[in-house]
Design a protein around this motif. Sequence first.
Motif, PDB file in Angstrom:
ATOM      1  N   MET A   1       0.838  -1.180   0.000  1.00 63.36           N
ATOM      2  CA  MET A   1       0.000   0.000   0.000  1.00 63.36           C
ATOM      3  C   MET A   1       0.880   1.239   0.000  1.00 63.36           C
ATOM      4  N   SER A   2       0.583   2.116  -0.937  1.00 65.13           N
ATOM      5  CA  SER A   2       1.340   3.353  -1.043  1.00 65.13           C
ATOM      6  C   SER A   2       0.642   4.445  -0.257  1.00 65.13           C
ATOM      7  N   LYS A   3       1.411   5.444   0.165  1.00 66.71           N
ATOM      8  CA  LYS A   3       0.782   6.584   0.850  1.00 66.71           C
ATOM      9  C   LYS A   3       0.262   7.598  -0.160  1.00 66.71           C
ATOM     10  N   GLU A   4       0.655   7.454  -1.410  1.00 69.04           N
ATOM     11  CA  GLU A   4       0.223   8.418  -2.419  1.00 69.04           C
ATOM     12  C   GLU A   4      -1.283   8.335  -2.634  1.00 69.04           C
ATOM     13  N   LYS A   5      -1.882   9.473  -2.824  1.00 64.91           N
ATOM     14  CA  LYS A   5      -3.331   9.514  -3.035  1.00 64.91           C
ATOM     15  C   LYS A   5      -3.678   8.882  -4.394  1.00 64.91           C
ATOM     16  N   ALA A   6      -2.882   9.217  -5.410  1.00 70.03           N
ATOM     17  CA  ALA A   6      -3.104   8.628  -6.733  1.00 70.03           C
ATOM     18  C   ALA A   6      -1.766   8.070  -7.235  1.00 70.03           C
ATOM     19  N   ILE A   7      -1.845   6.916  -7.843  1.00 72.49           N
ATOM     20  CA  ILE A   7      -0.654   6.285  -8.379  1.00 72.49           C
ATOM     21  C   ILE A   7      -0.722   6.386  -9.902  1.00 72.49           C
ATOM     22  N   GLY A   8       0.342   6.937 -10.489  1.00 73.18           N
ATOM     23  CA  GLY A   8       0.349   7.122 -11.935  1.00 73.18           C
ATOM     24  C   GLY A   8       0.835   5.871 -12.652  1.00 73.18           C
ATOM     25  N   LEU A   9       0.047   5.421 -13.624  1.00 78.57           N
ATOM     26  CA  LEU A   9       0.416   4.229 -14.384  1.00 78.57           C
ATOM     27  C   LEU A   9       0.403   4.562 -15.878  1.00 78.57           C
ATOM     28  N   PRO A  10       1.422   4.109 -16.621  1.00 75.58           N
ATOM     29  CA  PRO A  10       1.473   4.387 -18.062  1.00 75.58           C
ATOM     30  C   PRO A  10       0.558   3.440 -18.833  1.00 75.58           C
ATOM     31  N   LEU A  11      -0.755   3.615 -18.621  1.00 71.06           N
ATOM     32  CA  LEU A  11      -1.709   2.615 -19.115  1.00 71.06           C
ATOM     33  C   LEU A  11      -1.726   2.515 -20.635  1.00 71.06           C
ATOM     34  N   SER A  12      -1.525   3.650 -21.319  1.00 74.05           N
ATOM     35  CA  SER A  12      -1.576   3.587 -22.781  1.00 74.05           C
ATOM     36  C   SER A  12      -0.428   2.738 -23.317  1.00 74.05           C
ATOM     37  N   GLN A  13       0.691   2.819 -22.642  1.00 73.87           N
ATOM     38  CA  GLN A  13       1.832   1.990 -23.044  1.00 73.87           C
ATOM     39  C   GLN A  13       1.579   0.522 -22.665  1.00 73.87           C
ATOM     40  N   LEU A  14       1.093   0.325 -21.458  1.00 79.13           N
ATOM     41  CA  LEU A  14       0.883  -1.037 -20.954  1.00 79.13           C
ATOM     42  C   LEU A  14      -0.234  -1.747 -21.721  1.00 79.13           C
ATOM     43  N   ASN A  15      -1.116  -0.953 -22.280  1.00 78.99           N
ATOM     44  CA  ASN A  15      -2.267  -1.472 -23.000  1.00 78.99           C
ATOM     45  C   ASN A  15      -1.859  -2.400 -24.149  1.00 78.99           C
ATOM     46  N   VAL A  16      -0.731  -2.089 -24.786  1.00 81.82           N
ATOM     47  CA  VAL A  16      -0.286  -2.904 -25.917  1.00 81.82           C
ATOM     48  C   VAL A  16      -0.156  -4.366 -25.498  1.00 81.82           C
ATOM     49  N   ASN A  17       0.294  -4.577 -24.272  1.00 78.82           N
ATOM     50  CA  ASN A  17       0.466  -5.950 -23.784  1.00 78.82           C
ATOM     51  C   ASN A  17      -0.780  -6.496 -23.102  1.00 78.82           C
ATOM     52  N   GLU A  18      -1.835  -5.731 -23.100  1.00 80.18           N
ATOM     53  CA  GLU A  18      -3.111  -6.158 -22.523  1.00 80.18           C
ATOM     54  C   GLU A  18      -2.938  -6.753 -21.119  1.00 80.18           C
ATOM     55  N   LEU A  19      -2.328  -5.948 -20.249  1.00 78.23           N
ATOM     56  CA  LEU A  19      -2.058  -6.412 -18.893  1.00 78.23           C
ATOM     57  C   LEU A  19      -3.315  -6.385 -18.023  1.00 78.23           C
ATOM     58  N   THR A  20      -3.223  -7.071 -16.912  1.00 80.35           N
ATOM     59  CA  THR A  20      -4.279  -7.061 -15.900  1.00 80.35           C
ATOM     60  C   THR A  20      -3.666  -6.681 -14.563  1.00 80.35           C
ATOM     61  N   LEU A  21      -4.329  -5.769 -13.865  1.00 84.20           N
ATOM     62  CA  LEU A  21      -3.860  -5.340 -12.538  1.00 84.20           C
ATOM     63  C   LEU A  21      -4.931  -5.697 -11.510  1.00 84.20           C
ATOM     64  N   SER A  22      -4.539  -6.485 -10.527  1.00 86.50           N
ATOM     65  CA  SER A  22      -5.487  -6.895  -9.489  1.00 86.50           C
ATOM     66  C   SER A  22      -5.065  -6.311  -8.150  1.00 86.50           C
ATOM     67  N   LEU A  23      -5.972  -5.626  -7.520  1.00 88.08           N
ATOM     68  CA  LEU A  23      -5.689  -5.120  -6.175  1.00 88.08           C
ATOM     69  C   LEU A  23      -5.906  -6.254  -5.172  1.00 88.08           C
ATOM     70  N   VAL A  24      -5.247  -6.136  -4.038  1.00 82.62           N
ATOM     71  CA  VAL A  24      -5.235  -7.232  -3.066  1.00 82.62           C
ATOM     72  C   VAL A  24      -5.609  -6.673  -1.699  1.00 82.62           C
ATOM     73  N   ASN A  25      -6.675  -7.178  -1.134  1.00 83.52           N
ATOM     74  CA  ASN A  25      -7.094  -6.767   0.208  1.00 83.52           C
ATOM     75  C   ASN A  25      -7.080  -7.981   1.124  1.00 83.52           C
ATOM     76  N   ARG A  26      -5.917  -8.201   1.713  1.00 84.42           N
ATOM     77  CA  ARG A  26      -5.728  -9.317   2.648  1.00 84.42           C
ATOM     78  C   ARG A  26      -5.829 -10.685   1.956  1.00 84.42           C
ATOM     79  N   TYR A  27      -6.844 -11.509   2.358  1.00 81.36           N
ATOM     80  CA  TYR A  27      -6.824 -12.915   1.946  1.00 81.36           C
ATOM     81  C   TYR A  27      -8.161 -13.556   2.243  1.00 81.36           C
ATOM     82  N   ASN A  28      -8.353 -14.716   1.681  1.00 87.67           N
ATOM     83  CA  ASN A  28      -9.614 -15.435   1.830  1.00 87.67           C
ATOM     84  C   ASN A  28      -9.312 -16.922   1.953  1.00 87.67           C
ATOM     85  N   HIS A  29      -9.598 -17.470   3.127  1.00 87.57           N
ATOM     86  CA  HIS A  29      -9.506 -18.914   3.355  1.00 87.57           C
ATOM     87  C   HIS A  29      -8.109 -19.465   3.025  1.00 87.57           C
TER      88      HIS A  29
END
Lengths: 335, 335, 335, 335
Positions: free
Chosen positions: B256-284
């Motif tokens: 977790m970052s302290k920054e209010k907004a995190i800048g991501l180069p999405l237009s560049q990353l888009n070429v590789n069709e990436l997926t970003l998953s946020l993680v809130n702890r755990y499940n079972h």
Amino acid sequence: MSNRAAVMTELGKIVVQDRPEPEPGPQEAVVRVEAVGVCGSDTAYYKVGRIGDYVVDGPIVLGHEVSGQVVAVVGEVRNVAVGDRVAIEPGTPCRNCRECMAGRYHLCPDLVFLATPPYDGALVELMAIDARNLYPIPDDMSYEEGALLEPLSVGIWACRRAGLQAGDDVLVTGAGPVGLLAAASARALGAGSVTLTDLSQFRLDLARGMGFDVEASDAPRETTFDVLLECSGAPGVLGEAMTRLRPAGRAAMVGMSKEKAIGLPLSQLNVNELTLSLVNRYNHTWPVAIELVASGRVDVAPLVTHHFPLAEAADALTLGSRVSDSVKAVIHPQR
Amino acid sequence: MSNRAAVMTELGKIVVQDRPEPEPGPQEAVVRVEAVGVCGSDTAYYKVGRIGDYVVDGPIVLGHEVSGQVVAVVGEVRNVAVGDRVAIEPGTPCRNCRECMAGRYHLCPDLVFLATPPYDGALVELMAIDARNLYPIPDDMSYEEGALLEPLSVGIWACRRAGLQAGDDVLVTGAGPVGLLAAASARALGAGSVTLTDLSQFRLDLARGMGFDVEASDAPRETTFDVLLECSGAPGVLGEAMTRLRPAGRAAMVGMSKEKAIGLPLSQLNVNELTLSLVNRYNHTWPVAIELVASGRVDVAPLVTHHFPLAEAADALTLGSRVSDSVKAVIHPQR
Amino acid sequence: MSNRAAVMTELGKIVVQDRPEPEPGPQEAVVRVEAVGVCGSDTAYYKVGRIGDYVVDGPIVLGHEVSGQVVAVVGEVRNVAVGDRVAIEPGTPCRNCRECMAGRYHLCPDLVFLATPPYDGALVELMAIDARNLYPIPDDMSYEEGALLEPLSVGIWACRRAGLQAGDDVLVTGAGPVGLLAAASARALGAGSVTLTDLSQFRLDLARGMGFDVEASDAPRETTFDVLLECSGAPGVLGEAMTRLRPAGRAAMVGMSKEKAIGLPLSQLNVNELTLSLVNRYNHTWPVAIELVASGRVDVAPLVTHHFPLAEAADALTLGSRVSDSVKAVIHPQR
Amino acid sequence: MSNRAAVMTELGKIVVQDRPEPEPGPQEAVVRVEAVGVCGSDTAYYKVGRIGDYVVDGPIVLGHEVSGQVVAVVGEVRNVAVGDRVAIEPGTPCRNCRECMAGRYHLCPDLVFLATPPYDGALVELMAIDARNLYPIPDDMSYEEGALLEPLSVGIWACRRAGLQAGDDVLVTGAGPVGLLAAASARALGAGSVTLTDLSQFRLDLARGMGFDVEASDAPRETTFDVLLECSGAPGVLGEAMTRLRPAGRAAMVGMSKEKAIGLPLSQLNVNELTLSLVNRYNHTWPVAIELVASGRVDVAPLVTHHFPLAEAADALTLGSRVSDSVKAVIHPQR
């Protein structure tokens, strides 16, 4: 240069013949074959001459669990070079059909697969194959280990087909080579527990020695599981083992039965909303198989119980039915 | 019986106070707390008094990486018994809401989580908690290991969120406790290779000692990966590391970052069709975490660099920032 | 036979030139182009000369939303025949690389894509292309509809990337052609509700007319959603819209922003454990796009607001910015 | 107030009895039942007295496809209010077990399900039920339609279990109520084509009228499919229909057979690496079912071929076997 091959000239008969040196085409490599594991399908072709719709109708070279060393490459080959020690993925897809383009090259209807009629296999000193089927193995990985990446691939793919999740309790029915390597795959992919069953005490002992739980055939069958990997191919095992799956359990059928139809108590199994996935070989498993073995997460060495030179290929092909003291035979074509 | 607790009475101040013995409700158990790992969130509450919308506004007991021994149970408790050595899952869900019923209890809006305001945590000798949060650990697993199943759970869940497949090459940015355990999880779930980055040479050395590949911060960043587990929380790391993902690569953001907004180069990353998953702890994750540690597939012990008695909890809470010689501090409330 | 092409000879300039008749190679077909939709990327190349790393550095023919009629085929072509009315998938993959073999041909690094520098597009009377890119369309489907299967494909693929499940409540930000077709795709794939936002009242009215919910830009933003399809490409929209997703919500970013880095409030979004999937075109969507339009489950016709002959291609290319009265322009090369 | 119920007092016998008014518990609602669809399971209990392990051993009220109007609520009920017209999900889970917490409440071992022994069903004027099982339906949705959301839910869930993807060509074997609604679900979820088979010409005609492709039982069976939804329960259908699946095809078994074991040609099917998913009712389908019907994407009305007042419930229960002129009977308890 000689190029001896162990040729199955008729049912139950292997003759060592000298074959011409292979002439590789573009993007192909020539491999000096160092180790060939014997698979149940080799034995079936040797004894019965057919597996399902695949029928031997002429001389054939068996063997598709293969490793060796690259001795020549033709054209623009980038993934391997002369001198590389390699494991061989035995299936060459067309790269053009619906299945290939959908990422399912292993279901390509035009797949050329070693030792599946009418294609020859690897019980030969030198063979040519599409270089993209070759995967370099580390120096400290033996050729026997390299050859066993093929049945390990079956195990890895079975886990994927079963939707194995980390923590799943896994039942593997059948502790032959595929069962043991499916079990090893499940453990390496994060299974909670892994339990094997078999009729052979020798194989159960081997499984226990590899660190798995085992269950004797006369034990009470009360434990339940999340995932079943059926690797025995024995009549009745799949249906009965599926009754031991928990709600939302998943079964993968790896072992091929000779029965025309397999009876499953679907109305009973339906309550638990199970899923059954059939398994036809593997898809893109060599890289991970190499990593699992190279890092020690999977140990394939204990499976190799017997070694044979090329001239004794026939003995190797019949060893598999001796479940009381054997698991996997490896043939060394250069010997 | 005394029941000392390390209470944070104000920002940066811990006082050991005697608390009444806990009175468990139905389906609850009382646990004698034996080991509590210190997490970055504990340190944040201690120093800053808040994490996002969670604000400390009164005395609070910190600590949520916990193990101990069951000393009492109330009502129909079947999963644990008095005397059991247990690890504790720190979140108690409502079991009734949309999220709970969808199998996502960790996203329950009414989750009661140890040491997350306004709820007290585990830096106390005795605590009562829903017995279903308790998981017995084997005799040969230490309480320190039991406590570290919590950050290990974060790692396991990050792998699941990232859609980790067997064979994936994994980059873990940040070699703190969570990064190291995310790396260990990835390996135990079948990753092809696992590479860690960090600014701290001490932590990189530890990572290398645990068998991972490491990459110094000034190394050329040419290797590409299938999966990224961002565990540093440092500014700019996520976006840059995502540029190293291959086509169809998957990133999970754990740190977790302290920054209010995190800048991501999405237009560049888009070429590789990436997926970003946020993680809130755990499940079972406790059952699989226990299996992985008990079987030796994950070794959490190297992370524990420092031990403290309850009275020195404040020292433990500030140790985490000393990245040059520490990874994980464990507090022993019974000492 | 003449073969007029609308050639962009320099920034902002289109000249109709006569090109030689195409000479198809093996497995290729020649298509008489009947309808070409204008896409925002065409307009960007026309006005700015680049999109990300793709830079126009010579004369180029634009246009990649295409339909037409087959006038010749070469070699073993089985999927289409001379005379077939067809829609054209504009990307031709290598069919050999890692991505192609993994079922991700749209991420092939050697993809040849119409109207993406250095490759020419479809604003021409006759073009040759790999016959496997052609899909017959029913007699009662117009060429305009056939051309719009391309942006519809983007919408369908965005739904797949977002993991759309039947019943999901979907927010589509941006009611341009892609947004409207993403909305139509979501509905045709079983979305619970579909809501569009846009700054243009004209486009919102069109959306409402197509049966979608709409939300004015000054409306209170209290409704929450399961899935977000970001199709506006406007600054700030993605991050803000993601805050409206429910726990475990999924966002797909379709609209390409000109910003180098897009700021996202990840620490806040993390609580809901969201997933963000980038979208790079589509994969194997023409068959389903044809079925959805042919069966009436998707109606693309309302999007076509303007028609142009080839000689007025320049007008068509600049129409897209008139959001107050236009959505999609179609160019007819035979006119 | 009277509260007449149609009670099955013994095999094949229904008696209308007056029952006490229901006394709802906390979080429960009382519903005035307006429409009850007759399901094959009702008929089975009426004629045979058992389905698998569920045995009728006392008087029972049948009926679990239900809609009505809320006439009372107790305690903190937020999802419905008195006066609401509602559809009823007939299963009430425990919300505490492993299955409930894993998001699989429909597999809860303690599920209380209407009209499944020993629990009474809905052929009664007034019934109390957990208010969370109630879903408001729009004013313009009829009670008959509301009741048919239950079999529609089976169809939707079958599609999910089969992993239906947009564009899949779907074969539905059996054009009874469940088959027709599975077909409607598949179309509403983006299936490419949907084909039904049945022995009854009446039902095939109805299917054709609803816009589906149909296949007479003596037609050549050459077409292949991506997905099979087996809804006939007839002997031999599942295995034969699975042979018509393409590589990587997926089958879901919805229809329950009376056979103890169902024979499947797994060795043959294995070549195509099929997946077979069993289906046990549904999970969280009412919201999407309501949306699909309310928006016109699914039309359930054509299925209702017969209506009965409560006093003629016995006639309704035996109608289902008249496949030559009936599909679905609805009983109106207020008549």
